[in-house]
Design a protein around this motif. Structure first.
Motif, PDB file in Angstrom:
ATOM      1  N   SER A  46      78.708  80.446  62.115  1.00 33.28           N
ATOM      2  CA  SER A  46      78.805  78.995  62.100  1.00 33.28           C
ATOM      3  C   SER A  46      79.112  78.487  60.699  1.00 33.28           C
ATOM      4  O   SER A  46      78.738  79.106  59.700  1.00 33.28           O
ATOM      5  CB  SER A  46      77.493  78.382  62.600  1.00 33.28           C
ATOM      6  N   ASP A  47      79.810  77.352  60.638  1.00 36.03           N
ATOM      7  CA  ASP A  47      80.078  76.728  59.342  1.00 36.03           C
ATOM      8  C   ASP A  47      78.907  75.879  58.877  1.00 36.03           C
ATOM      9  O   ASP A  47      78.931  75.345  57.769  1.00 36.03           O
ATOM     10  CB  ASP A  47      81.334  75.853  59.427  1.00 36.03           C
ATOM     11  N   ASP A  48      77.893  75.728  59.721  1.00 34.88           N
ATOM     12  CA  ASP A  48      76.744  74.870  59.413  1.00 34.88           C
ATOM     13  C   ASP A  48      75.501  75.746  59.270  1.00 34.88           C
ATOM     14  O   ASP A  48      74.748  75.951  60.229  1.00 34.88           O
ATOM     15  CB  ASP A  48      76.561  73.823  60.516  1.00 34.88           C
ATOM     16  N   ASP A  70      71.993  76.474  57.028  1.00 36.59           N
ATOM     17  CA  ASP A  70      71.076  75.772  56.132  1.00 36.59           C
ATOM     18  C   ASP A  70      70.533  76.701  55.047  1.00 36.59           C
ATOM     19  O   ASP A  70      69.332  76.802  54.837  1.00 36.59           O
ATOM     20  CB  ASP A  70      69.917  75.159  56.932  1.00 36.59           C
ATOM     21  N   THR A 104      77.958  79.099  51.369  1.00 40.67           N
ATOM     22  CA  THR A 104      77.332  78.392  52.483  1.00 40.67           C
ATOM     23  C   THR A 104      76.547  77.185  51.980  1.00 40.67           C
ATOM     24  O   THR A 104      76.092  77.137  50.836  1.00 40.67           O
ATOM     25  CB  THR A 104      76.364  79.314  53.258  1.00 40.67           C
TER      26      THR A 104
END
Length: 784
Positions: free
Chosen positions: A729-731, A733, A766
């Motif tokens: 995923s590009d998201d 945390d 990230t």
């Protein structure tokens, strides 16, 4: 940390770029490389379109390629995690299917503008506005439907002369809410996504076609780009001083400077795409250089004898120049006792912008180095020769919120120019030019045109493709492909790639590159033999009788033509040397040597395409029209937009860490705080790393950009590193960077699915570990 540090720029970055030496995956003890951008959030795209005679057919082909260009940038394909399948989704805001990932993040902020090649007569009496409104466009942005108008009538963003792609409707500062101050949100068809009834493709297509072909025949393709983007003092008026007979430029063109400031953002990726079928004729606007454009009853002076055999000789000069340190040359004295001038046959007025040193003893054009510096250096000379900030690498609006300065790695120049497509196409396994299945440098059958590395590699009959299509201009050495030699007389020889032989005007035969040479009438205004030709679409075939414009099949002096662009007379075949009719069925291009020279000088920042398309019969095929050229442009830009993949293997330690230092440099406006909780994943640079920080701040780009903040971006550890390597995923945390290399079981293969088979490894950023907007990243690594 050993070694130091090459710059890369942007809002966020991806992978290490090409190796310094050989391009093979390998372990290494020291790497010194550029980090390239992986999520550029804005692009400024300038289309520089030749608007002289014979360009309408090429503009029509470019217009057909506009959807490919737009879709390629604003709605990149989704690639399956195994790298074998690609698909296109409805819009940039549509998620990819399961197990797919974008080639790069869609760019949702793009300025697109158009300028022409017409700068008037450069002080001469040629190319006056009274003859054609298109003669004196002066690098102003064009958005017109009528080439004979000097008024833009195609709606543009805030009436600024360019288009703005804004699918999130955020340009007014309030995202997701359409407003009159927002840009275009529709790609091909109008919807209620914005408040207008237009689309990006529709508007841009109309603008391309409206550029027209009634502009100045002394095409200043390169100087027009320089004037719009770079010239620190674009003049308002040009004239000739009657006392000295020298050029005088006065004032500043406020319109150009205003349009530049509106169009060009300091932290964008800047891409210039040039379309032209002739060599550049950017006349130096100084001294008496305007004389080369004087066409009414004026002939240039003879060159000294040395020029015919050695244009680099110190005595190769015009007979009109001082001869003090050279032996007397009898050829310089005319029969009337005055300095000898060339005859009409030797100096046809429409054929003055080629091989000037040999033909005239003097080069009237700006040197190519002027444009290389414009696209690569932070300072350039003004009119007085003083070094001043280059607008491309400056902040034109210090009062706005975008105060960063673009790095040279974010400037690209692409030329769709006069060169046989066969010379620059990738070749298949049989060694044949193949736009569909030609092999890239990794042996993959991807087709299309060669990239910078491939153009520099050896090729049949030459040390490189550059030697084939360009030769060595500095040494006045001609290209090895005879089709790329500029000549009024018929040439001879064979294309080293295809084996196609040049066919003389009196011979029977035909080749697939330029058909055949033709007889240029001695009493004409001049022409050159063609580099390449192609079939006109059926609806573009034209008859050159009467007053038809931009026709190549008109009889001259009552004599029928043998031009290969013209339909053979009834009963004749195209291989016959017999006369042709006045119906034009093909289009042509001349060798674009100066444009090619600049592209070569720019290295990886330069992109080459052919203005002669491979085919115009199958619109769905990958080799249709200018699709290969647009593909080459997209492929090059996506290495920056998506981050380049790493050709070398790094060696992790037992904790799966690699010995790399990554620094982020930026202009913080005096608010530097590496520990700012709003941008986690950063540390102050301390200890042994301060030497690297000092080196970064000593660079020229640091001074030009006003960098006052250098932070270290943290390498992720533990669970954060695992997430970085395995979560596609590009998201995510977690904030920082990690090394991903599935070949050593370090990370998910889907993360590097868009990389070539020999380069499937990345430095991945990230969360807030991605570079801040406009920042520049530096890396150095040391291994075993």
């Amino acid at each position: 940390m050993a070694g130091l540090l090459i710059a890369g720029t942007g809002s966020a970055f991806g992978c290490l770029s090409r190796p310094i030496a050989e391009n093979k995956p390998r372990s290494t003890s020291t790497i010194v490389e550029r980090l390239t951008q992986s999520s550029v959030d804005k692009i400024d795209l300038l289309l520089a379109i030749d608007n002289s005679g014979s360009m309408a057919d090429k503009q029509a082909i470019l217009a057909l390629a506009i959807p490919d260009l737009v879709q390629g940038l604003v709605n990149p394909r989704c690639i399956h995690k195994d790298g074998t399948m690609a698909t296109t989704v409805a819009s940039p805001n549509t998620p990819c299917p399961q197990d797919h990932k974008r080639e790069f993040e869609p760019v949702k902020d793009i300025h697109i503008g158009i300028i022409s090649s017409s700068l008037g007569g450069h002080g001469s009496g040629a190319c006056q506005r009274t003859t054609s409104a298109s003669n004196v466009d002066m690098a102003h942005l064009l958005a017109r439907t009528d080439e004979n108008s000097d008024v833009n009538d195609i709606p543009t963003y805030l009436n600024l002369g360019f288009l703005a792609w804004d699918p999130d409707q955020k340009l007014d500062g309030e995202p997701e809410t359409p407003d009159p101050n927002d840009g275009e949100a529709d790609i091909t068809a109008d919807s209620n996504a914005d408040l207008n009834n237009t689309s990006l493709v529709g508007q841009l297509t109309a603008m391309v076609q409206g550029t027209g072909q009634t502009g100045c025949g002394f095409e200043a393709q390169l100087e027009s780009v320089y004037r719009f983007l770079v010239d620190p003092e674009p003049y308002a008026a040009i004239s000739v001083d009657p006392a000295t007979e020298n050029i005088v430029v006065t004032g500043e063109d406020a319109d150009v400077k205003r349009q530049r400031a509106d169009f060009l953002r300091p932290s964008s990726l800047l891409a210039i795409v040039m379309l032209t079928d002739e060599n550049d004729c950017s006349i130096r606007e100084e001294g008496k250089n305007y004389l080369v454009a004087e066409t009414t009853g004026f002939r240039l002076w003879r060159p000294r004898t040395e020029c015919a055999t050695d244009p680099g000789n110190k005595c190769c000069r015009s007979c009109s120049q001082r001869q003090d340190d050279c032996p007397k040359d009898e050829a310089c004295m005319g029969t009337d006792g005055n300095t000898a001038q060339l005859t009409k046959e030797e100096d046809p007025v429409n054929s003055r912008c080629w091989d000037q040193k040999r033909r005239f003893g003097f080069d009237f054009l700006y040197p190519i180095d002027r444009y290389r510096r414009a696209f690569t250096e932070a300072q350039i000379p003004n009119r007085r020769g003083e070094l001043v900030p280059n607008p491309i690498f400056s902040d034109p609006n210090p009062d706005d919120l975008d105060s960063n300065v673009r790095d040279p790695g974010l400037v690209f120049f692409a030329g769709i120019v006069g060169v046989p497509w066969h010379d620059i196409a990738r070749q298949n396994a049989q060694g044949q030019p193949d736009l569909l299945n030609g092999l890239n440098q990794d042996g993959e059958p991807v087709g299309g045109f060669k990239n910078s590395d491939e153009l520099s590699a050896p090729v049949a009959g030459a040390a490189s493709t550059w030697e084939l299509i360009l030769g060595d201009p500095a040494k006045y050495q001609a290209p090895k492909d005879p089709f790329m030699i500029e000549s009024m007389k018929p040439r001879s020889g064979m294309n080293p790639i295809t084996g196609d032989a040049i066919v003389g005007p009196q011979e029977t035969g035909w080749n697939l590159i330029n058909g055949r040479e033709y007889t240029i009438p001695p009493d004409s205004t001049g022409d050159l033999q063609y580099a390449c030709i192609f079939d006109l679409p059926v609806d573009a075939v034209k008859t050159c009788d009467g007053t038809a414009q931009s026709c190549d099949c008109r009889a001259v002096g009552g004599q029928a033509t043998d031009n290969p662009l013209c339909r053979p007379e009834a009963g004749n075949d195209q291989e016959d040397p017999a006369p042709r009719s006045t119906t034009q069925i093909k289009a042509k291009a001349y060798p674009g040597l100066r444009e090619l020279q600049l592209i070569r000088e720019l290295g990886p920042q330069g992109i080459v395409g052919s203005v002669c398309p491979g085919q115009l019969n199958d619109p769905g095929a990958a080799d249709y029209g200018y699709r290969p050229a647009i593909g080459a442009i997209i492929d090059r830009l996506k290495t920056v937009l998506g981050g380049q993949c790493l050709p070398r293997t790094l060696t992790p330690d037992t904790d799966q860490q690699v010995s790399c230092l990554i620094l982020e440099a930026r202009n913080s406006q005096g608010q530097c705080n590496c520990a700012d909780p709003r941008t986690p994943g950063r540390l102050d640079v301390t200890g042994a790393h301060t030497a690297a920080k000092d080196e970064v701040l000593s660079l020229d780009i640091a001074k030009a950009s006003g960098w006052d903040c250098v932070c270290e971006i943290q390498q992720l550890e533990g669970d954060g590193a695992v997430a970085c390597r395995t979560n596609v995923s590009d998201d995510i945390d977690v904030h920082g960077w990690c090394y991903v290399d599935p070949s050593i079981r370090l990370g998910d293969a889907a993360i590097v699915a868009d990389c070539p088979s020999t380069e499937q490894r990345k430095i991945r950023f990230t969360g807030q570990g991605e570079a801040q907007q406009g920042a520049t990243l530096f890396i150095t690594c040391s291994g075993e």
